[in-house]
Enzyme design. Structure first.
Site, short mmCIF file in Angstrom:
data_model
loop_
_atom_site.label_atom_id
_atom_site.label_comp_id
_atom_site.label_asym_id
_atom_site.label_seq_id
_atom_site.Cartn_x
_atom_site.Cartn_y
_atom_site.Cartn_z
N GLY A 86 0.59 -1.22 -0.01
CA GLY A 86 0.12 0.12 -0.23
C GLY A 86 1.12 1.18 0.01
O GLY A 86 0.10 2.47 -0.59
N LYS A 106 9.83 2.47 1.20
CA LYS A 106 8.67 2.69 1.91
C LYS A 106 8.46 3.44 2.11
O LYS A 106 8.92 4.52 2.82
CB LYS A 106 8.61 1.13 3.26
N GLY A 119 -0.21 5.92 1.03
CA GLY A 119 1.37 5.79 0.55
C GLY A 119 2.27 5.90 0.97
O GLY A 119 3.25 5.87 0.60
N ASP A 245 0.01 -11.15 6.15
CA ASP A 245 0.55 -10.02 5.16
C ASP A 245 2.06 -9.86 5.76
O ASP A 245 2.52 -8.97 4.98
CB ASP A 245 -0.21 -9.74 4.75
N ASP A 255 8.52 -5.92 8.24
CA ASP A 255 7.19 -4.83 8.55
C ASP A 255 7.52 -4.18 9.93
O ASP A 255 6.50 -5.20 11.08
CB ASP A 255 6.37 -5.38 8.34
#
Length: 487
Positions: A86, A106, A119, A245, A255
């Site tokens: 995303g 990122k 975003g 995820d 992450d």
């Protein structure tokens, strides 16, 4: 930079090609020289304007093929459907001494998978991810890496108005458990096979000749995940959002959103303020990791085509975790052999730590200083730095008697044991208050603390007497710090 991009060779359904959204007036915040060495970049050049432009998304190198990947996943135990990158854009791979590493921006702008988001990433969370990625690597924990951090005065709205940032993170691959779930739940078996074949070919080539390579993939990923979580538990790390995820197909930590290093030990501690039910507490990381491997097995089952074999592969999780954690705890206690009764000694130690809310990092570091050659009447004074971490000092004394007896059983030497224990028990970890101090200075335009903290965390086992204050117990104000899924 001679970029390649093996993921871009997959069919278009696996990603969306797009350019990063330029970041207004980007500036250099920090870079990791150790990460730079993995891809053959000169760290001295990363602060130069050209590199700042590239790693803010403002200039795309000619050989790069920017894209954002699609995936799905279970979030907090519930099927969330399609997710995807995303706010992350993959530039491609650079070859290094240990093989290719993908570079991903990122916070580089909206993608088709942004799900009502903007975003962008904010400076606050980007500093935390940058520092923790490199801190975990220095601790020997399998992890993605962070090459560089850039910022901008562009405003981003979260709970408050914050400034934008982009962190360049690196990994051999960013494929996740959810990447396989995406195709399984859509009934797309051919795409599932294509993805599995790609992962096996590029990252598990030794499995290609197996009778059932998809089963062997599940087996190896399950083992790697279990060993990774054993590392987490052994250093007191809590991930905070162990959704499928956010689980790497390579068994590396992926992450860094809300995370934390254990301070006052509490097996039920929840580091993520958003996690009201405590699904991802410290104690739950082990079973949740196993649950996530079941989710991966379910996605791969159409390829494996043997339910009993898949279940047997998942059974390897408990053994792999137990063996690795046992190995790590023996090392943390300076024990060179395994003996009957060790588990009871360990369980009693963790129970005592939990009941007394003992600082996790300080306990193990100071345990290395415990001496065997102490007379009974001098023992309380000699043990004081460690003993004073406990409210229940008699309880500690009783455990220490058992521990000393265990050390004598294998002829332990104070000097050699101290050296060995200090090689595996860090003095410096990324405590929340240290990160917060660096963040607040950066938000006021002073980025020196980010680089200083990085330099300290890159040598977590060294004494660093000049940085003694960074190993201290957290101040009172730190008890009010909270981290959540907002970033």
């Amino acid at each position: 930079m001679p970029f390649d991009n093996s993921f871009a060779e997959l069919p278009p359904a696996f990603y969306t090609r797009l350019m990063p959204t330029p970041l207004p007036a980007p500036y250099f915040v920090a870079a990791s020289s150790k990460a730079a060495s993995l891809v053959g970049l000169d760290p001295a050049l990363l602060s130069q304007p050209d590199f700042v432009e590239v790693f803010s998304g403002n200039h795309v190198p000619p050989r790069s093929q920017p894209l954002s990947a699609v995936y799905s996943g279970h979030q907090f135990g519930h099927w969330a459907g399609q997710l995807g990158d995303g706010r992350a854009i993959l530039l491609g791979q650079l070859n290094g001494p240990h093989g290719p590493m993908e570079l991903q921006l990122k916070g580089a702008g909206m993608t088709p998978y942004s799900r009502m988001g903007d975003g962008r990433a904010v400076l606050r969370s980007s500093i935390r991810e940058f520092l923790c990625s490199e801190a975990m690597a220095a601790l020997g924990v399998p992890t993605t890496r962070a090459l560089m951090l850039t910022g901008s005065n562009q405003q981003v709205i979260r709970e408050t108005i914050e400034s934008a940032a982009v962190v360049t993170r690196m990994a051999p691959s960013f494929v996740r458990f959810g990447s396989f779930e995406h195709w399984h739940y859509r009934g797309k078996q051919e795409e599932l096979r294509i993805l599995a074949d790609y992962v096996i070919r590029d990252f598990y080539p030794e499995l290609q000749s197996a009778e059932n390579p998809y089963l062997e993939l599940l087996t190896e990923v399950t083992r790697r995940t279990a060993r990774m979580i054993a590392h987490w538990q052994a250093v007191g790390f809590m991930h905070g959002v162990m959704n499928t995820d956010n689980m790497s197909i390579l068994g590396i930590t992926l992450d860094y959103g809300p995370f934390g290093f254990m301070e006052a030990f509490d097996v039920d501690h929840i580091c993520n303020h958003t996690d009201q039910g405590g699904r991802y507490s410290y104690a739950n990381q082990v079973p949740v990791g196993h649950w996530n491997c079941y989710a991966l097995a379910n996605a791969l089952l159409p390829l494996i085509q043997d339910k009993e074999a898949a279940e047997a592969a998942l059974d390897g999780y408990i053994e792999a975790y137990g063996d690795k954690f046992d190995e790590l705890v023996h090392a943390k206690l300076g024990l060179s052999t395994s003996q009957e009764g060790d588990r009871a000694l360990f369980d009693a130690m963790f129970k005592l730590m939990h009941e007394n809310h003992v600082d996790f990092t300080l306990f193990f570091r100071r345990l290395g200083e415990l001496r065997l050659d102490v007379m009974d009447h001098d023992r309380n004074e000699a043990d004081a730095p460690l003993r004073d971490l406990f409210l229940d000092r008699p309880g500690f004394d009783a455990w220490a008697v058992e521990y000393r007896a265990r050390l004598r059983q294998e002829g332990s030497s104070d000097a050699s044991r101290r050296e060995a224990m200090h090689r595996v028990n860090p003095k410096y970890v990324l405590r929340n208050y240290l990160a917060q101090t660096a963040i607040e200075k950066a938000q006021n335009g002073d980025y020196t603390e980010v680089s200083k903290l990085l330099a300290i965390l890159e040598r977590p086992y060294d004494e660093q007497p000049e940085n003694e204050a960074y190993a201290a117990l957290p101040p009172d104000w730190a008890s009010h710090l909270e981290v959540s899924c907002s970033s």
